[in-house]
Scaffold this active site. Structure first.
Site, PDB file in Angstrom:
ATOM      1  CG  HIS A  10      11.851  -0.035   6.595  1.00 52.81           C
ATOM      2  ND1 HIS A  10      11.805  -0.267   5.237  1.00 52.81           N
ATOM      3  CD2 HIS A  10      10.555  -0.048   7.012  1.00 52.81           C
ATOM      4  CE1 HIS A  10      10.541  -0.408   4.861  1.00 52.81           C
ATOM      5  NE2 HIS A  10       9.757  -0.288   5.919  1.00 52.81           N
ATOM      6  CG  HIS A  12       6.210   2.792   8.199  1.00 56.76           C
ATOM      7  ND1 HIS A  12       6.024   3.321   6.951  1.00 56.76           N
ATOM      8  CD2 HIS A  12       6.801   1.574   8.002  1.00 56.76           C
ATOM      9  CE1 HIS A  12       6.454   2.462   6.033  1.00 56.76           C
ATOM     10  NE2 HIS A  12       6.935   1.393   6.641  1.00 56.76           N
ATOM     11  CG  HIS A 194       7.710  -0.281   1.639  1.00 59.51           C
ATOM     12  ND1 HIS A 194       8.194   0.970   1.909  1.00 59.51           N
ATOM     13  CD2 HIS A 194       7.352  -0.814   2.842  1.00 59.51           C
ATOM     14  CE1 HIS A 194       8.125   1.187   3.224  1.00 59.51           C
ATOM     15  NE2 HIS A 194       7.619   0.122   3.808  1.00 59.51           N
ATOM     16  CD  GLU A 197       6.467  -6.095   3.418  1.00 62.14           C
ATOM     17  OE1 GLU A 197       6.067  -5.099   2.793  1.00 62.14           O
ATOM     18  OE2 GLU A 197       6.293  -6.244   4.639  1.00 62.14           O
ATOM     19  CG  ASP A 276       4.496  -0.758  10.639  1.00 65.20           C
ATOM     20  OD1 ASP A 276       4.465   0.479  10.499  1.00 65.20           O
ATOM     21  OD2 ASP A 276       4.453  -1.551   9.681  1.00 65.20           O
TER      22      ASP A 276
END
Ligand code: ZN
Length: 328
Positions: A10, A12, A194, A197, A276
């Site tokens: 996972h 980006h 997603h 979260e 990220d």
């Protein structure tokens, strides 16, 4: 750092841009490094310490950092930089979220972005250390229409490295049902979204029931609902767990409150992700280290996590076998 082979399931692409790369690209593209963004070599985005304030500060920094991207070469360099860093830490496979919407902001078509990313990958692949696949991802808060457009573009430009469709962005925007057509339009066999979260168990349920998701981005707040936990176990659900991201963005207040260990012990098919990484001062290697140091995972248990990730990776069976062999 543990020598266990790692998988980043996972992450980006734009979320991997390092402060040094921002400075480099700003110079190359004859633009300015956004003032205040970088301090002593790190991103300086801390908000006011509240969930809302920190989220706003993070999104602002993300937009500022990626605003220096102007060309296809930038995508190539960012991809190479991330893959090389990850391979250096023992990462053997990464599955990266890419965004046609972001390419458009840079001034590139989806196909141009794909071509540029592939070139960065080819460079690393020569060294034969890391595999990569891509998830074409729509941004939930851009709305259902924009998402459908991404689904259609993905469908119209098939690419061997793009093996799944995904959804990121503000989980509280719109409803899951609004995005069903985007997933369907992509025509891709694999999907992730997603959920669980920024929103709670109801969001995980909606993604499962309406979008037919079994591999979830995060899913961590499913821990709030014991009934849902049982249901997720029954379908062998796969959470992509990103601990540093969850702590930075206040999904949990500290390691002790985070459900990573509970998920694993309950028998959920846990995987790890860096999300990220440069914005959360982390990397996939560090996420494995955090699992070991703060959640008591042995090397064998970390290996189990890597095996889970390979088993659930959006790859063909030959590649899956090759990756599993690296675990032996
Ligand atoms: Zn994410």
């Amino acid at each position: 750092m543990t020598r266990v082979p790692k998988v980043d399931l996972h992450v980006h692409l734009e979320g991997t841009i390092s402060p040094a790369m921002v400075t480099h690209l700003a110079e190359r593209n004859k633009t300015k490094t956004p003032p205040g963004l970088i301090k002593e070599g790190s991103y300086n985005w801390q908000g006011d310490g509240t969930a809302r304030g920190d989220l706003i500060a993070f999104v602002h920094a993300y937009d500022q950092a990626t605003s220096v991207m102007k060309s296809a070469q930038d995508y190539t360099d960012i991809t190479y930089d991330y893959l090389k860093r990850s391979a250096d830490e023992g990462c053997i496979y990464a599955e990266i979220h890419i965004s046609a919407d972001h390419a458009a902001q840079v001034g590139l078509t989806y196909a141009e972005m794909l071509n540029a990313i592939t070139q960065g990958y080819e460079k690393v692949k020569k060294e034969n250390r890391i595999e990569m696949r891509l998830i074409s991802t729509c941004v939930r808060h851009y709305g259902p229409e924009a998402a459908l457009k991404v689904g259609k573009i993905t469908h119209d430009h098939p690419h061997p490295l793009v093996t799944a469709f995904g959804m990121a962005g503000d989980e509280n925007a719109y409803t899951a049902a609004d995005f069903k057509s985007a997933f369907d339009a992509s025509g891709l066999p694999h999907r992730t979204a997603h959920a669980g979260e920024a929103a709670g168990p109801e969001s995980v349920r909606a993604a499962r029931d309406i979008l037919k998701i079994r591999r979830f981005g995060h899913m961590v707040r499913a821990i709030e609902d014991p009934v849902l936990m049982k249901e997720l176990l029954a379908i062998n659900a796969v959470p992509e767990v990103c601990v540093s991201s969850n702590l930075c963005l206040h999904a949990f207040k500290d390691y002790a409150a985070h459900p990573l260990r509970k998920f694993f012990d309950a028998g959920l098919k846990v995987t790890l992700g860096s999300d990220d990484p440069t914005f959360f001062s982390t990397s996939i290697g560090r996420e494995y280290d955090i699992a070991q140091k703060h959640f008591g995972f042995s090397d064998d248990e970390l290996k189990r996590i890597t095996r889970n990730a390979i088993e659930e990776a959006f790859v063909d069976d030959t590649t899956r076998e090759q990756l599993l062999n690296k675990l032996k």
